[in-house]
Motif scaffolding. Structure first.
Motif, PDB file in Angstrom:
ATOM      1  N   ASP A  47       0.973  -0.857  -0.146  1.00  8.08           N
ATOM      2  CA  ASP A  47       0.264   0.242   0.362  1.00  8.08           C
ATOM      3  C   ASP A  47       1.397   1.638  -0.271  1.00  8.08           C
ATOM      4  OD1 ASP A  47      -2.124  -1.795   0.355  1.00  8.08           O
ATOM      5  OD2 ASP A  47      -2.924  -1.199   1.662  1.00  8.08           O
ATOM      6  N   ARG A  48       2.145   1.086   0.569  1.00  8.91           N
ATOM      7  CA  ARG A  48       3.000   2.598   0.285  1.00  8.91           C
ATOM      8  C   ARG A  48       3.337   2.528  -0.489  1.00  8.91           C
ATOM      9  NH1 ARG A  48       6.339   0.635   4.186  1.00  8.91           N
ATOM     10  NH2 ARG A  48       7.834   0.173   2.874  1.00  8.91           N
ATOM     11  N   LEU A  49       3.612   1.594  -1.368  1.00  3.73           N
ATOM     12  CA  LEU A  49       4.121   1.713  -2.755  1.00  3.73           C
ATOM     13  C   LEU A  49       3.773   1.921  -3.623  1.00  3.73           C
ATOM     14  CD1 LEU A  49       6.952  -1.136  -2.825  1.00  3.73           C
ATOM     15  CD2 LEU A  49       7.212   0.735  -1.722  1.00  3.73           C
ATOM     16  N   HIS A  50       2.317   1.848  -3.323  1.00  2.65           N
ATOM     17  CA  HIS A  50       0.641   1.941  -4.484  1.00  2.65           C
ATOM     18  C   HIS A  50       1.048   3.540  -4.131  1.00  2.65           C
ATOM     19  CE1 HIS A  50      -2.325   1.884  -6.600  1.00  2.65           C
ATOM     20  NE2 HIS A  50      -3.176   2.432  -5.179  1.00  2.65           N
ATOM     21  N   ASP A  51       0.690   4.023  -3.074  1.00  3.23           N
ATOM     22  CA  ASP A  51       0.721   5.563  -2.940  1.00  3.23           C
ATOM     23  C   ASP A  51       1.847   6.128  -3.595  1.00  3.23           C
ATOM     24  OD1 ASP A  51      -1.651   5.740  -1.450  1.00  3.23           O
ATOM     25  OD2 ASP A  51      -0.371   5.511   0.468  1.00  3.23           O
ATOM     26  N   ARG A  52       3.264   6.124  -3.326  1.00  5.68           N
ATOM     27  CA  ARG A  52       4.652   6.296  -4.194  1.00  5.68           C
ATOM     28  C   ARG A  52       4.150   6.480  -5.514  1.00  5.68           C
ATOM     29  NH1 ARG A  52       9.365   4.094  -0.599  1.00  5.68           N
ATOM     30  NH2 ARG A  52       9.332   5.400   1.209  1.00  5.68           N
ATOM     31  N   ALA A  53       3.455   5.266  -5.896  1.00  5.04           N
ATOM     32  CA  ALA A  53       2.879   4.913  -7.254  1.00  5.04           C
ATOM     33  C   ALA A  53       2.088   6.188  -8.455  1.00  5.04           C
ATOM     34  CB  ALA A  53       2.557   3.855  -7.984  1.00  5.04           C
ATOM     35  N   ILE A  54       1.330   6.309  -7.147  1.00  2.50           N
ATOM     36  CA  ILE A  54       0.528   7.201  -7.871  1.00  2.50           C
ATOM     37  C   ILE A  54       1.567   8.799  -7.207  1.00  2.50           C
ATOM     38  CG2 ILE A  54      -1.983   8.054  -6.428  1.00  2.50           C
ATOM     39  CD1 ILE A  54      -2.882   5.526  -6.009  1.00  2.50           C
ATOM     40  N   HIS A  55       2.043   9.025  -6.840  1.00  5.44           N
ATOM     41  CA  HIS A  55       2.423  10.830  -6.457  1.00  5.44           C
ATOM     42  C   HIS A  55       3.418  10.735  -7.578  1.00  5.44           C
ATOM     43  CE1 HIS A  55       4.919  13.462  -5.085  1.00  5.44           C
ATOM     44  NE2 HIS A  55       5.745  12.886  -5.041  1.00  5.44           N
ATOM     45  N   LEU A  56       4.448   9.934  -8.472  1.00  2.00           N
ATOM     46  CA  LEU A  56       4.713   9.523  -9.078  1.00  2.00           C
ATOM     47  C   LEU A  56       4.048   9.887 -10.758  1.00  2.00           C
ATOM     48  CD1 LEU A  56       7.342   6.764  -8.564  1.00  2.00           C
ATOM     49  CD2 LEU A  56       7.311   8.957  -9.096  1.00  2.00           C
ATOM     50  N   PHE A  57       3.385   9.391 -10.715  1.00  2.00           N
ATOM     51  CA  PHE A  57       2.319   9.237 -12.089  1.00  2.00           C
ATOM     52  C   PHE A  57       1.285  11.106 -11.716  1.00  2.00           C
ATOM     53  CE2 PHE A  57       2.760   4.917 -12.879  1.00  2.00           C
ATOM     54  CZ  PHE A  57       2.868   4.805 -13.903  1.00  2.00           C
ATOM     55  N   GLU A  58       1.444  11.709 -10.983  1.00  2.98           N
ATOM     56  CA  GLU A  58       0.217  12.667 -10.947  1.00  2.98           C
ATOM     57  C   GLU A  58       1.389  13.482 -10.800  1.00  2.98           C
ATOM     58  OE1 GLU A  58      -2.857  12.182  -6.909  1.00  2.98           O
ATOM     59  OE2 GLU A  58      -0.572  12.606  -6.057  1.00  2.98           O
ATOM     60  N   ARG A  59       3.246  13.873 -10.354  1.00  4.45           N
ATOM     61  CA  ARG A  59       4.287  14.590 -10.892  1.00  4.45           C
ATOM     62  C   ARG A  59       3.859  14.133 -12.351  1.00  4.45           C
ATOM     63  NH1 ARG A  59       9.932  14.045  -7.814  1.00  4.45           N
ATOM     64  NH2 ARG A  59       8.652  14.173  -6.099  1.00  4.45           N
ATOM     65  N   ALA A  60       4.100  13.177 -13.026  1.00  7.31           N
ATOM     66  CA  ALA A  60       4.783  12.791 -14.751  1.00  7.31           C
ATOM     67  C   ALA A  60       3.816  13.939 -15.600  1.00  7.31           C
ATOM     68  CB  ALA A  60       4.160  10.947 -14.528  1.00  7.31           C
ATOM     69  N   GLU A  61       1.925  13.747 -14.971  1.00  7.31           N
ATOM     70  CA  GLU A  61       0.561  14.210 -15.334  1.00  7.31           C
ATOM     71  C   GLU A  61       1.320  15.543 -15.659  1.00  7.31           C
ATOM     72  OE1 GLU A  61      -3.762  13.597 -14.590  1.00  7.31           O
ATOM     73  OE2 GLU A  61      -2.624  13.948 -12.756  1.00  7.31           O
ATOM     74  N   ALA A  62       1.558  15.926 -14.285  1.00  3.99           N
ATOM     75  CA  ALA A  62       1.848  17.648 -13.874  1.00  3.99           C
ATOM     76  C   ALA A  62       3.230  17.693 -14.909  1.00  3.99           C
ATOM     77  CB  ALA A  62       2.216  18.089 -12.817  1.00  3.99           C
ATOM     78  N   LEU A  63       3.692  17.156 -15.404  1.00  5.43           N
ATOM     79  CA  LEU A  63       4.738  17.803 -16.585  1.00  5.43           C
ATOM     80  C   LEU A  63       4.108  18.281 -17.836  1.00  5.43           C
ATOM     81  CD1 LEU A  63       7.748  15.623 -14.845  1.00  5.43           C
ATOM     82  CD2 LEU A  63       7.680  18.243 -15.149  1.00  5.43           C
ATOM     83  N   ILE A  64       3.717  16.607 -17.966  1.00  4.88           N
ATOM     84  CA  ILE A  64       2.691  16.530 -19.283  1.00  4.88           C
ATOM     85  C   ILE A  64       2.093  17.837 -19.654  1.00  4.88           C
ATOM     86  CG2 ILE A  64       3.443  14.314 -19.520  1.00  4.88           C
ATOM     87  CD1 ILE A  64       0.670  13.814 -19.326  1.00  4.88           C
ATOM     88  N   ARG A  65       1.790  17.901 -18.885  1.00  3.02           N
ATOM     89  CA  ARG A  65       0.214  18.954 -19.384  1.00  3.02           C
ATOM     90  C   ARG A  65       1.421  20.134 -19.100  1.00  3.02           C
ATOM     91  NH1 ARG A  65      -2.901  17.733 -14.525  1.00  3.02           N
ATOM     92  NH2 ARG A  65      -1.929  18.881 -13.089  1.00  3.02           N
TER      93      ARG A  65
END
Length: 348
Positions: free
Chosen positions: A330-348
């Motif tokens: 669960d902890r690493l899933h939260d980190r994965a979500i954070h990474l994709f949120e970071r990626a999403e912000a970059l591609i916007r």
């Protein structure tokens, strides 16, 4: 159910056979003393010991080796040997053994590194100096700038990786890995990762047309380096098991993807953090130390988020199926979500 507890090192290293092998190579005589296990970033076994007044660090695969563990050890030793005499901070190789008949696995000996890993609470004087912490961040980037500047062919590493179409293979490789997690019962699925499809599509559309191949570490961040005890400089880059010949700018992307941003999903934690440079300063430092074209640096940042997020999600998938601790998953899933949120912000 199979135990996940690793055996004590005493049951994984034949000390008498190791001593005999060392004697045959002129590496001292007499007993190996002061055997001390060292913590590492992986399950690989690390031991520090003394023989004839000289200190050594021994490294071998885990107690339960993976199919490629021995080849990984041989590759690590080869790379450390190639880096001897360069300006890349690294543990100095003393000797290596690729013959599994000696200890049952491949292994090597290296010089101990006089330094510390920064994860967790920093020691003094680093903890008391924001200026020193700022220079630590810059030194981290200097390490990969030096590594990426090496001529891998001149170092005898022309066959150490497969740089042809290296960038073109990335998205398909990790997209396939993510799809493979469907084999784990109970996995929440790729749709739980924000914009995973959109990020992959963006990476394909914006992939740099060309790059200059070089040595890349493959997992470069604060947890895989050691700093000098008396200053901000790197003492050594460690844990070379994912090193290859590819695009060294992905190492810079990896630094950016793992760089703490004050959110709970950050993948590394260092205290105190104030004083460390902002991500933009890291990019500027790399640009000042490297001849590589950084016009697509955001692409490498997004690719690192994509790759690391999918890797971390693998533990979550295994945890959903009861094959890994649920809390860790669960902890690493939260980190994965954070990474994709970071990626999403970059591609916007």
């Amino acid at each position: 159910m199979k135990s996940t507890v690793e055996p004590a090192w005493e049951s994984t290293v034949d000390i008498d056979s190791l001593a005999a092998w060392m004697t045959d190579r002129g590496l001292g005589s007499g007993p190996l003393t002061d055997m001390t296990p060292l913590a590492g970033g992986t399950q690989n076994i690390l031991l520090r010991f003394t023989r004839d007044g000289r200190d050594y660090v021994f490294r071998r695969p885990p107690a339960h080796p993976r199919p490629n563990s021995n080849e990984t050890m041989r590759r690590e030793a080869r790379l450390l040997r190639a880096l001897a005499g360069t300006d890349v901070p690294h543990p100095e190789l003393i000797a290596d053994c690729g013959d599994e008949a000696v200890l049952g696995v491949a292994f090597y000996l290296m010089e101990p590194v006089d330094g510390f890993n920064p994860i967790g609470q920093l020691p003094q004087p680093h903890a008391g100096s924001p200026a020193m912490r700022h220079d630590m961040g810059l030194a981290l980037v200097d390490g990969i700038a030096a590594l990426g500047a090496q001529d891998h062919q001149a170092l005898g590493l022309d066959d150490f990786g497969k740089p042809d179409n290296f960038l073109g293979r990335q998205v398909d490789r990790w997209r396939s890995q993510l799809a493979g997690y469907a084999e784990f019962d109970g996995w929440t699925g790729a749709e739980a990762l924000p914009s995973v499809g959109a990020v992959g599509d963006w990476l394909e559309r914006h992939r740099p047309e060309r790059f200059t191949p070089g040595i890349m570490h493959g997992d470069y961040h604060l947890a895989n380096v050691m700093f000098r005890r008396d200053g901000p400089e790197l003492a050594a880059i460690i844990d070379w098991e994912l090193a290859t010949i590819g695009d060294p700018l992905l190492d810079l992307g990896w630094v950016l993807a793992t760089w703490p941003d004050g959110k709970s999903g950050s993948t590394v934690s260092v205290e105190p953090w104030d004083g460390f440079p902002a991500a933009g300063e890291l990019v500027a430092r790399y640009a000042g130390r490297s001849a590589r074209n950084l016009s697509a640096v955001d692409w490498y940042h997004v690719l690192a988020c994509y790759k690391l997020g999918i890797l971390l999600e693998g533990t979550h998938a295994r945890a959903c199926a009861g094959k890994a601790p649920r809390e860790t998953g669960d902890r690493l899933h939260d980190r994965a979500i954070h990474l994709f949120e970071r990626a999403e912000a970059l591609i916007r």
